[in-house]
Design a protein around this motif. Structure first.
Motif, PDB file in Angstrom:
ATOM      1  N   SER A   4       0.806  -1.280  -0.053  1.00  0.00           N
ATOM      2  CA  SER A   4      -0.016   0.018   0.086  1.00  0.00           C
ATOM      3  C   SER A   4       0.914   1.163   0.067  1.00  0.00           C
ATOM      4  O   SER A   4       2.091   1.205   0.427  1.00  0.00           O
ATOM      5  CB  SER A   4      -0.795  -0.003   1.353  1.00  0.00           C
ATOM      6  OG  SER A   4      -1.730  -1.091   1.208  1.00  0.00           O
ATOM      7  N   ALA A   6       0.769   5.019   1.551  1.00  0.00           N
ATOM      8  CA  ALA A   6      -0.046   5.802   2.499  1.00  0.00           C
ATOM      9  C   ALA A   6       0.348   7.453   2.065  1.00  0.00           C
ATOM     10  O   ALA A   6       1.740   7.720   2.500  1.00  0.00           O
ATOM     11  CB  ALA A   6       0.077   5.427   3.900  1.00  0.00           C
ATOM     12  N   GLU A  33      -2.577  -0.645  -3.842  1.00  0.00           N
ATOM     13  CA  GLU A  33      -3.463   0.379  -3.069  1.00  0.00           C
ATOM     14  C   GLU A  33      -3.066   1.626  -2.812  1.00  0.00           C
ATOM     15  O   GLU A  33      -1.731   1.951  -2.302  1.00  0.00           O
ATOM     16  CB  GLU A  33      -4.096  -0.461  -1.778  1.00  0.00           C
ATOM     17  CG  GLU A  33      -4.790   0.448  -0.822  1.00  0.00           C
ATOM     18  CD  GLU A  33      -5.108   0.057   0.422  1.00  0.00           C
ATOM     19  OE1 GLU A  33      -6.269  -0.392   0.912  1.00  0.00           O
ATOM     20  OE2 GLU A  33      -4.061  -0.241   1.184  1.00  0.00           O
ATOM     21  N   THR A  81      -4.333   1.421   5.782  1.00  0.00           N
ATOM     22  CA  THR A  81      -3.896   0.729   4.622  1.00  0.00           C
ATOM     23  C   THR A  81      -4.207  -0.795   4.825  1.00  0.00           C
ATOM     24  O   THR A  81      -4.394  -0.943   6.165  1.00  0.00           O
ATOM     25  CB  THR A  81      -2.565   0.974   4.419  1.00  0.00           C
ATOM     26  OG1 THR A  81      -1.674   0.749   5.767  1.00  0.00           O
ATOM     27  CG2 THR A  81      -2.363   2.475   4.003  1.00  0.00           C
ATOM     28  N   VAL A  86       3.782  -0.925   3.501  1.00  0.00           N
ATOM     29  CA  VAL A  86       3.239   0.330   3.271  1.00  0.00           C
ATOM     30  C   VAL A  86       4.574   1.317   2.972  1.00  0.00           C
ATOM     31  O   VAL A  86       5.327   1.333   3.777  1.00  0.00           O
ATOM     32  CB  VAL A  86       2.671   0.928   4.702  1.00  0.00           C
ATOM     33  CG1 VAL A  86       1.975   2.424   4.134  1.00  0.00           C
ATOM     34  CG2 VAL A  86       1.279  -0.322   5.156  1.00  0.00           C
TER      35      VAL A  86
END
Length: 355
Positions: A4, A6, A33, A81, A86
């Motif tokens: 992910s 962020a 993501e 997330t 991340v």
């Protein structure tokens, strides 16, 4: 989900489109993501994000009810997330092509934190130089729970980026982040995420230094400088000294190495320039505060530190102005300088809107 991204933002409506496009436009950009957490922006950030979310289902926009400050907003961004890893990322930086594929390959090794390098740029993203992190600049993995490896890593640190200060250069295993909570003692310092990692070192923390430039950092957009440069350097000096003193002790070898690295950022010439700025703008720049942070930054009993303290104390401001006129030029004419920078940024933002 493996990765992910962020992105905590606050009033970055003019910059976040270029940041998101730099991610979406590369391989895996439409599948990774991307979570944008907005600390209650007062600009057009909600409208900009609504447009991106309508086009790209992998982009998630979370708007917080109120501004919590960078420490809380960063924690909120990461906690929203779902990836195993991340990548913390700033809403005004630019990811280089191929960087997503690189990180997706690197995180297969399963380390706790990956640190990449960045290209330092102007406010309109003209490249300046590769920002250093470690010396020698050789990739490697360090188990920071091992005192020998930890000290070796600390000795190689050039500046605070080796100690996790630059969020866009960090890719973090989510389960590692979750091992300890947000430490309220460091909320408001702007370095609570760094304190989290320092607290993990004795318990086990594997850091993988990639030694590769994977993004460009936008300069001249430092929101931490809104209260003046002396306050900005106070944040750097006090923040990292407080962290390492809390977890390793002021007299530890780790603390000595952190102090050395922070002196890279408040180097001897900068102490004199800041002294001149206090003379030039006493309502903005606090001389008493500067005296304290210079004393703290150069507290070690080495001859180099003693020389810096003596020069800072003895050289008068008018000598600094004559000797370092170029470095101080922008602050001799602050309004003209600000107007010039604002005009250049206006032109740059106009080119973004035309793309």
């Amino acid at each position: 989900m493996k990765l992910s991204i962020a992105i905590p933002v606050y009033n970055f409506a003019n910059f976040i489109p270029e940041t998101l496009n730099s991610i979406i436009g590369q391989e895996h950009g439409n599948t990774v993501e991307i979570v944008v957490t907005d600390g209650a922006s007062t600009d057009r950030t909600p409208e900009v994000m609504a447009e991106f979310c309508s086009k790209y289902p992998n982009i998630i926009y979370n708007r917080l009810p109120q501004k919590g400050g960078i420490d809380r907003d960063m924690a909120s961004a990461l906690e929203a997330t779902h990836g195993e890893y991340v990548w913390l990322f700033s809403g005004d930086d630019i990811m280089h092509p191929g960087s997503l594929a690189t990180i997706l390959g690197e995180i297969r090794s399963g380390d706790d934190i990956y640190i990449c390098k960045h290209m330092e740029c102007t406010g309109w993203m003209e490249p300046l130089f590769e920002y250093p992190v470690l010396e020698p600049d050789i990739p490697g993995v360090f188990d920071l729970s091992d005192p020998v490896q930890r000290l070796a890593y600390f000795k190689r640190a050039i500046n605070s980026e080796a100690f996790f200060s630059f969020c866009s250069g960090l890719i973090i295993r989510r389960s590692t982040w979750d091992r300890v909570p947000l430490d309220e003692n460091f909320v408001g310092s702007c370095w609570a995420h760094c304190a989290r990692f320092f607290s993990l070192m004795p318990k086990g923390l594997r850091v993988n230094y990639l030694g590769r430039v994977l993004l460009s950092r936008r300069g001249e957009n430092d929101s931490f400088s809104d209260k003046g440069l002396v306050e900005r350097y106070k944040m750097q000096v006090d923040g990292f000294h407080d962290i390492v003193d809390a977890f390793f002790g002021q007299n530890s070898p780790e603390a000595r190495e952190v102090r050395r690295a922070i002196r890279y950022e408040i180097h001897p010439l900068m102490t004199l320039i800041l002294k001149f700025l206090c003379y030039l703008h006493p309502k903005i720049e606090d001389k008493a505060l500067l005296d304290r942070i210079v004393a703290r930054a150069y507290q070690d009993p080495s001859w180099e530190c003693i020389k810096v303290r003596l020069k800072y104390a003895l050289i008068p401001s008018w000598v600094i102005r004559r000797k370092h006129n170029r470095e101080c030029f922008a602050y001799d004419y602050p309004e003209a300088y600000k107007a010039d920078q604002a005009e250049k940024r206006k032109v740059y933002l106009g080119t973004l809107q035309q793309r």
